[in-house]
Design an enzyme around this catalytic site. Structure first.
Site, mmCIF file in Angstrom:
data_model
loop_
_atom_site.group_PDB
_atom_site.id
_atom_site.type_symbol
_atom_site.label_atom_id
_atom_site.label_comp_id
_atom_site.label_asym_id
_atom_site.label_seq_id
_atom_site.Cartn_x
_atom_site.Cartn_y
_atom_site.Cartn_z
ATOM 1 N N HIS A 261 23.309 42.289 -21.363
ATOM 2 C CA HIS A 261 23.296 41.297 -20.271
ATOM 3 C C HIS A 261 24.006 41.802 -19.007
ATOM 4 C CE1 HIS A 261 23.052 36.644 -19.724
ATOM 5 N NE2 HIS A 261 22.819 37.270 -18.597
ATOM 6 N N TYR B 157 23.597 31.750 -22.781
ATOM 7 C CA TYR B 157 23.054 30.527 -22.171
ATOM 8 C C TYR B 157 23.252 29.302 -23.068
ATOM 9 C CZ TYR B 157 20.441 33.662 -18.997
ATOM 10 O OH TYR B 157 20.060 34.628 -18.083
ATOM 11 N N ASP C 255 12.622 33.499 -21.175
ATOM 12 C CA ASP C 255 13.839 34.307 -21.082
ATOM 13 C C ASP C 255 15.064 33.455 -21.418
ATOM 14 O OD1 ASP C 255 15.120 36.901 -19.705
ATOM 15 O OD2 ASP C 255 16.286 35.130 -19.140
ATOM 16 N N LYS D 15 19.503 38.231 -24.731
ATOM 17 C CA LYS D 15 20.466 39.216 -24.213
ATOM 18 C C LYS D 15 21.781 39.139 -24.967
ATOM 19 C CE LYS D 15 18.604 37.930 -19.697
ATOM 20 N NZ LYS D 15 18.449 36.486 -19.819
HETATM 21 C C1 1BO Z 1 25.727 35.010 -15.623
HETATM 22 C C2 1BO Z 1 24.270 35.004 -16.004
HETATM 23 C C3 1BO Z 1 23.379 35.600 -14.957
HETATM 24 C C4 1BO Z 1 21.908 35.501 -15.260
HETATM 25 O O1 1BO Z 1 21.542 35.892 -16.548
#
Ligand code: 1BO
Length: 276
Positions: free
Chosen positions: A105, A47, A42, A72
């Site tokens: 997201h 990220y 994931d 995402k």
């Molecule tokens: C701010 C990111 C939370 C987890 O994807």
């Protein structure tokens, strides 16, 4: 790896969460996890590690078709042109021609959800993702997204651990055939893992407290978990949870911890969460 069926998607029930992993450490962990038997990784545009995740997938030597890859689209990129650009850039960074699951997201009330869901479906129709879904959606928005999407949604990824009651979100996911994918399943580690209900079950089963908490998740219908770790030795530990079962008293004792009502990921842009 055991899988969960969700509106046509076969989702391995444990994945590697990569939030906060960066650089060569991220590549190494992804490759090592896949070598150990993980088949679900994931990531997210936000990220800032999609290149490293893609590199780890290639380095593992595991055939691409055997791996379930999720990414995402960040909440500021949900207008149709931005969403399509974000998805294309994610594929370029990952070095893949498609992902298995593309998620919104976080919801964004400033961008009409019908436009976002239409764009998400167009990206799916182009073959850039096999399945689509959402993340951090409370029940009201799950129902709306499901109604607006011609293609079925496969998952809602949310924070979930024994300190947070997500019964309503889980019920909405189950009613609509979505998997609920739990991020931060171990909360912050220490404090949760020392709870007597967790420690006692660990002692009884000869397992670590972390394994008990992950097992607690997977004994609930429709759940997958994506624990993140920066420690190689934890990777094997986190998937070593298929050779024992918690009994109903143990499940209930751990579930009672939810009265703490603790949420880790709550920001100015978070939606209005469901009341417990
Ligand atoms: C701010 C990111 C939370 C987890 O994807």
């Amino acid at each position: 790896m055991k899988t969960l069926t969700a509106n046509g998607a076969q989702i391995p029930v444990i994945g590697l969460g990569t939030w906060t992993l960066r650089g060569s450490a991220c590549t190494d962990l992804v490759a090592h996890a896949l070598e150990l038997g993980y088949r679900h990784v994931d990531t997210a545009a936000a990220y800032d590690n999609e290149r490293e995740v893609g590199e780890g997938i290639r380095r593992s030597g595991i055939p691409r078709e055997d791996i379930f890859v999720t990414t995402k689209v960040w909440w500021t990129d949900l207008a149709p042109a931005d969403l399509e650009r974000s998805a294309a850039q994610s594929l370029e960074r990952l070095g893949l021609d498609h992902v298995d699951l593309l998620l919104v997201h976080w919801p964004n009330p400033a961008i009409p959800l019908p436009d976002t869901m239409a764009a998400l479906n167009r990206v799916r129709d182009k073959g850039w993702t096999r399945h689509i879904g959402v993340s951090n959606f409370p029940t009201r928005l799950i129902e709306e997204a499901v109604r607006l999407s011609p293609a079925p949604l496969a998952a809602n990824q949310v924070e979930y651990h024994p300190y947070l009651n997500q019964d309503k979100v889980l019920a909405a996911c189950q009613a609509n055939g979505l998997a609920m994918v739990a991020y931060s399943p171990l909360y912050r580690g220490g404090i949760l893992l020392q709870q007597p209900a967790v420690a006692a079950a660990a002692e009884r089963h000869g397992k670590t407290p972390g394994q008990i908490v992950l097992r607690w998740h997977l004994q609930q219908e429709g759940l997958a978990v994506i624990p993140r770790t920066s420690r190689r030795e934890r990777l094997a530990e986190n998937i070593g949870i298929f050779d024992f079962a918690l009994d109903s008293a143990e499940m209930e004792a751990i579930s009672r911890l939810r009265s703490a009502g603790r949420r880790l990921c709550d920001y100015g842009f978070s939606p209005e969460w469901d009341a417990p």
